[in-house]
Design a protein around this motif. Structure first.
Motif, PDB file in Angstrom:
ATOM      1  N   TYR A  94       0.490 -29.365   5.811  1.00  0.00           N
ATOM      2  CA  TYR A  94       1.073 -28.164   5.214  1.00  0.00           C
ATOM      3  C   TYR A  94       1.841 -27.451   6.328  1.00  0.00           C
ATOM      4  N   THR A  95       3.135 -27.673   6.379  1.00  0.00           N
ATOM      5  CA  THR A  95       3.922 -27.246   7.531  1.00  0.00           C
ATOM      6  C   THR A  95       4.659 -25.924   7.340  1.00  0.00           C
ATOM      7  N   HIS A  96       4.461 -25.270   6.229  1.00  0.00           N
ATOM      8  CA  HIS A  96       5.169 -24.009   5.990  1.00  0.00           C
ATOM      9  C   HIS A  96       4.665 -22.935   6.959  1.00  0.00           C
ATOM     10  N   GLU A  97       5.590 -22.272   7.631  1.00  0.00           N
ATOM     11  CA  GLU A  97       5.205 -21.236   8.589  1.00  0.00           C
ATOM     12  C   GLU A  97       5.028 -19.889   7.887  1.00  0.00           C
ATOM     13  N   HIS A  98       3.993 -19.182   8.290  1.00  0.00           N
ATOM     14  CA  HIS A  98       3.702 -17.848   7.770  1.00  0.00           C
ATOM     15  C   HIS A  98       3.639 -16.877   8.933  1.00  0.00           C
ATOM     16  N   ALA A  99       3.799 -15.610   8.616  1.00  0.00           N
ATOM     17  CA  ALA A  99       3.639 -14.559   9.605  1.00  0.00           C
ATOM     18  C   ALA A  99       2.604 -13.568   9.095  1.00  0.00           C
ATOM     19  N   VAL A 100       1.792 -13.065  10.002  1.00  0.00           N
ATOM     20  CA  VAL A 100       0.932 -11.931   9.693  1.00  0.00           C
ATOM     21  C   VAL A 100       1.691 -10.714  10.196  1.00  0.00           C
ATOM     22  N   GLN A 101       1.961  -9.802   9.281  1.00  0.00           N
ATOM     23  CA  GLN A 101       2.723  -8.608   9.620  1.00  0.00           C
ATOM     24  C   GLN A 101       1.852  -7.377   9.479  1.00  0.00           C
ATOM     25  N   GLN A 102       2.203  -6.334  10.224  1.00  0.00           N
ATOM     26  CA  GLN A 102       1.515  -5.055  10.113  1.00  0.00           C
ATOM     27  C   GLN A 102       2.539  -3.990   9.731  1.00  0.00           C
ATOM     28  N   CYS A 103       2.236  -3.243   8.677  1.00  0.00           N
ATOM     29  CA  CYS A 103       3.111  -2.167   8.240  1.00  0.00           C
ATOM     30  C   CYS A 103       3.176  -1.117   9.339  1.00  0.00           C
TER      31      CYS A 103
ATOM     32  N   GLU B 226       4.058   1.918   9.019  1.00  0.00           N
ATOM     33  CA  GLU B 226       3.709   3.252   8.516  1.00  0.00           C
ATOM     34  C   GLU B 226       2.199   3.442   8.328  1.00  0.00           C
ATOM     35  N   CYS B 227       1.551   2.520   7.609  1.00  0.00           N
ATOM     36  CA  CYS B 227       0.130   2.718   7.278  1.00  0.00           C
ATOM     37  C   CYS B 227      -0.814   1.763   8.005  1.00  0.00           C
ATOM     38  N   GLY B 228      -0.277   0.706   8.630  1.00  0.00           N
ATOM     39  CA  GLY B 228      -1.117  -0.215   9.398  1.00  0.00           C
ATOM     40  C   GLY B 228      -1.660  -1.400   8.630  1.00  0.00           C
ATOM     41  N   LEU B 229      -1.359  -1.525   7.332  1.00  0.00           N
ATOM     42  CA  LEU B 229      -1.847  -2.649   6.534  1.00  0.00           C
ATOM     43  C   LEU B 229      -1.338  -3.972   7.102  1.00  0.00           C
ATOM     44  N   TRP B 230      -2.225  -4.955   7.212  1.00  0.00           N
ATOM     45  CA  TRP B 230      -1.843  -6.318   7.630  1.00  0.00           C
ATOM     46  C   TRP B 230      -1.656  -7.154   6.379  1.00  0.00           C
ATOM     47  N   TYR B 231      -0.629  -8.022   6.381  1.00  0.00           N
ATOM     48  CA  TYR B 231      -0.411  -8.893   5.229  1.00  0.00           C
ATOM     49  C   TYR B 231       0.305 -10.176   5.642  1.00  0.00           C
ATOM     50  N   LEU B 232       0.123 -11.193   4.822  1.00  0.00           N
ATOM     51  CA  LEU B 232       0.736 -12.501   5.025  1.00  0.00           C
ATOM     52  C   LEU B 232       2.143 -12.484   4.443  1.00  0.00           C
TER      53      LEU B 232
ATOM     54  N   PHE C 189       0.815  -1.212   0.000  1.00  0.00           N
ATOM     55  CA  PHE C 189       0.000   0.000   0.000  1.00  0.00           C
ATOM     56  C   PHE C 189       0.853   1.268   0.000  1.00  0.00           C
ATOM     57  N   CYS C 190       1.809   1.360   0.945  1.00  0.00           N
ATOM     58  CA  CYS C 190       2.572   2.611   1.084  1.00  0.00           C
ATOM     59  C   CYS C 190       4.045   2.489   0.708  1.00  0.00           C
ATOM     60  N   GLY C 191       4.555   1.256   0.521  1.00  0.00           N
ATOM     61  CA  GLY C 191       5.933   1.063   0.119  1.00  0.00           C
ATOM     62  C   GLY C 191       6.950   1.024   1.250  1.00  0.00           C
ATOM     63  N   SER C 192       6.488   1.152   2.492  1.00  0.00           N
ATOM     64  CA  SER C 192       7.409   1.133   3.627  1.00  0.00           C
ATOM     65  C   SER C 192       8.081  -0.230   3.758  1.00  0.00           C
ATOM     66  N   ASP C 193       9.329  -0.228   4.218  1.00  0.00           N
ATOM     67  CA  ASP C 193      10.029  -1.492   4.464  1.00  0.00           C
ATOM     68  C   ASP C 193      10.074  -1.831   5.951  1.00  0.00           C
TER      69      ASP C 193
END
Length: 72
Positions: A29-38, A40-46, A9-13
């Motif tokens: 299905y054993t692959h681990e994922h993280a839910v992260q929150q940006c 800068e803008c608060g977007l949540w993503y896998l 959304f905002c390009g922040s790293d």
């Protein structure tokens, strides 16, 4: 899997991991994922995110509840 390094959304790293884990419904299905929150803008993503049809089908097989035809 595609590792996400910037917010779509905002390009922040800068991001904070909120949750980390594997799929509880499909233990094979054993692959681990993280839910992260940006940070800068608060977007949540896998992260990482499936980026091929093959990877998506591994995560969401035909018996996945959201895609089961109940006939209703």
């Amino acid at each position: 899997m595609k590792e996400i390094t910037t917010c779509a959304f905002c390009g922040s790293d800068k991001a904070t991991v909120l949750y980390r884990g594997t799929d509880m419904l499909f233990p094979y299905y054993t692959h681990e994922h993280a839910v992260q929150q940006c940070d800068e803008c608060g977007l949540w993503y896998l992260n990482p995110r499936p980026d091929t049809e093959e990877e998506i089908l591994k995560m969401y097989p035909p018996e996945y509840d959201s895609y089961v035809d109940t006939g209703k």
